[in-house]
Design a protein around this motif. Structure first.
Motif, short mmCIF file in Angstrom:
data_model
loop_
_atom_site.label_atom_id
_atom_site.label_comp_id
_atom_site.label_asym_id
_atom_site.label_seq_id
_atom_site.Cartn_x
_atom_site.Cartn_y
_atom_site.Cartn_z
N PRO A 180 0.80 -1.17 0.00
CA PRO A 180 0.00 -0.03 -0.08
C PRO A 180 0.91 1.26 0.01
CG PRO A 180 -0.85 -1.67 1.56
CD PRO A 180 0.34 -2.22 1.22
N ALA A 181 1.76 1.43 0.70
CA ALA A 181 2.66 2.42 0.95
C ALA A 181 3.54 2.83 -0.60
CB ALA A 181 4.00 2.27 1.88
N LEU A 182 4.02 1.81 -1.23
CA LEU A 182 4.52 1.84 -2.61
C LEU A 182 3.43 2.58 -3.52
CD1 LEU A 182 6.96 1.48 -4.51
CD2 LEU A 182 6.04 -0.96 -4.75
N MET A 183 2.05 2.00 -3.55
CA MET A 183 1.11 2.25 -4.44
C MET A 183 1.03 3.65 -4.27
SD MET A 183 -0.29 1.31 -7.22
CE MET A 183 -0.93 -0.27 -7.24
N PHE A 184 0.66 4.34 -2.90
CA PHE A 184 0.53 5.71 -2.49
C PHE A 184 1.51 6.56 -3.30
CE2 PHE A 184 1.40 9.16 0.25
CZ PHE A 184 0.05 9.81 0.17
N VAL A 185 2.91 6.11 -3.08
CA VAL A 185 4.09 6.89 -3.47
C VAL A 185 3.85 7.09 -5.24
CG1 VAL A 185 6.45 7.00 -3.67
CG2 VAL A 185 5.64 6.33 -1.61
N LEU A 186 3.73 5.94 -5.53
CA LEU A 186 3.76 5.99 -7.06
C LEU A 186 2.57 6.65 -7.67
CD1 LEU A 186 4.64 2.27 -7.98
CD2 LEU A 186 5.98 4.12 -8.35
#
Length: 354
Positions: free
Chosen positions: A90-96
Motif C-alpha cells: 500500500p505504501a509503494l502504491m501511494f508513492v507511485l
C-alpha cells in the motif's frame, strides 16, 4: 518448460487473443455491455464471478491440505508476506500514485484503492504456472483474506484521508466501505472454491485413493483453470472495451505507475525471498502473492463509492488489464530465475496441468 501442454506453452498467445476478442466484442456487439452487467453479485458482474470461480477451483483442488502445517510453521515466509502485502505494498502504491498522478486526483485515488486490495484469486494461477508452492499459496491467500476484512477500511482511511494531510498534499478523500461488504466478496471468491477444492480432495482420496486423485482426476479438471482465466479476460475486456479505447491517453497515464508497481513488488519480493533463505517454490509464491491485487474488490469499492463512470472506477479497471500480461511475463521470468536456487526442493511440483 518442455513438459508443459500446448495450452500452457502458448499461454501469452491465448491471453492476447482473449484480450483482443473481448475488446472486439465490446465494440461490435450492441447491448453486450448491458447484458453482461444485468446480473451482478454486489458490484461484480455474474459472468466475471463465474469465471473467477472456475479459474480457482482446480488450483485449490490440487492443494495437499495435510501439508499446510509445514507452511504455517515457516515464520520467515509468513512475516515476509505480511510485511510486503500490508506495509510495503500500500505504501509503494501511494508513492507511485502521487508521483505519476498528482494532477489527476480521481485516478490517483483509484490506484491507491487497487494497492489496498491484496490478491486472493488470480495469484493462484500465476503461482501454479510458475511452479510455486501450492500449499503456501493457499495459506498466504487465506491470511490476505482475513487481513483484507480487518484492515482494508482502516488503511483506506489512513492513505486517503490522514496521510495526505500529514504530508501537506491537500484535502483527503473519504472512503466509506464496510467490513461486511469486503467479507462478502472474500467468502464468494475464495470461500466457495476453497470449500469445493478441499471437499474434492478429501472425498476423492477417501473414495479412490491419492494416486487416482492426483494421476487421474486432477489432470481432467486442470484445464478448467485456464479456460476460466481466458473466459474472465474476455468478459472483463468486453465490459470495459469502450472505456479503454475511448480514453487511451488516460489509460496510458494510469498504466505507468501500475507497471512500476508490479515490477518493484515482484522483483523486490523475489529477491527478498532468496535473501532470507526460502526455497524457489516459496520465493515464487511470496513474490506473486505480494505483487498481485484483488481487482474484483478494487473495482467493486470504486464503483460502489464513486460511481461506475468515475475516474476511480476507470483506474480500478485498468489495474487487471495491466496486471494480467505483466504477471504472465513474470511467470517466465520466475521460471528462468530457478537457476539462482541451487538447493534441491521438494515442495510443489508441476504446472497447471502437472
Amino acid at each position: 518448460m518442455g513438459a508443459l501442454s500446448t495450452l500452457d506453452r502458448f499461454l501469452p498467445v491465448w491471453i492476447g487473443l482473449a484480450m483482443a476478442a473481448g475488446l472486439l466484442l465490446g465494440r461490435l456487439v450492441p447491448g453486450l455491455n448491458s447484458a453482461l452487467e444485468a446480473v451482478k453479485i454486489g458490484e461484480i458482474s455474474l459472468p466475471i464471478a463465474l469465471g473467477l470461480l472456475l479459474m480457482m477451483y482446480p488450483v485449490l483442488a490440487k492443494v495437499r491440505y495435510d501439508r499446510l502445517g509445514t507452511v504455517t510453521g515457516d515464520r520467515r515466509l509468513l512475516i515476509a508476506s505480511l510485511a510486503l502485502n500490508w506495509v510495503l505494498g500500500p505504501a509503494l502504491m501511494f508513492v507511485l500514485a502521487w508521483t505519476f498522478l498528482a494532477d489527476l486526483p480521481e485516478y490517483r485515488t483509484g490506484l491507491i484503492i487497487v494497492g489496498l486490495a491484496r490478491c486472493i484469486a488470480m495469484v493462484l494461477i500465476w503461482n501454479d504456472l510458475a511452479c510455486g508452492d501450492r500449499e503456501a499459496a493457499a495459506v498466504l491467500v487465506a491470511i490476505n483474506s482475513v487481513f483484507q476484512v480487518v484492515a482494508f477500511g482502516v488503511l483506506g482511511w489512513f492513505y486517503l484521508e490522514v496521510l495526505p494531510g500529514w504530508l501537506g498534499l491537500g484535502e483527503g478523500t473519504a472512503l466509506q466501505v464496510s467490513a461486511w461488504d469486503i467479507a462478502r466478496y472474500v467468502l464468494i471468491f475464495l470461500g466457495i472454491p476453497l470449500a469445493a477444492g478441499y471437499l474434492s480432495r478429501r472425498l476423492g482420496e477417501r473414495a479412490r485413493g491419492r494416486d487416482w486423485y492426483e494421476e487421474r482426476f486432477l489432470p481432467r479438471i486442470g484445464p478448467i483453470a485456464l479456460y476460466g482465466l481466458l473466459f474472465t479476460i474476455v468478459i472483463l475486456f468486453a465490459l470495459q472495451g469502450g472505456t479503454i479505447t475511448s480514453q487511451p491517453a488516460d489509460v496510458a497515464r494510469i498504466a505507468l505507475p501500475l507497471l512500476a508497481y508490479f515490477a518493484l513488488m515482484w522483483g523486490g519480493s523475489f529477491l527478498a525471498g532468496r535473501a532470507i533463505g526460502l526455497s524457489y517454490e516459496r520465493t515464487t509464491t511470496l513474490a506473486f502473492t505480494a505483487a498481485g491485487n484483488n481487482f474484483e474488490l478494487a473495482i467493486a469499492v470504486a464503483v460502489g463509492v464513486f460511481g461506475v463512470t468515475s475516474g476511480q472506477a476507470l483506474a480500478g479497471v485498468v489495474g487487471p488489464l495491466i496486471e494480467v500480461p505483466v504477471l504472465v511475463a513474470l511467470v517466465y521470468v520466475s521460471l528462468w530465475g530457478r537457476r539462482l536456487f541451487t538447493t534441491p526442493t521438494t515442495t510443489s511440483e508441476g504446472s497447471v496441468h502437472a
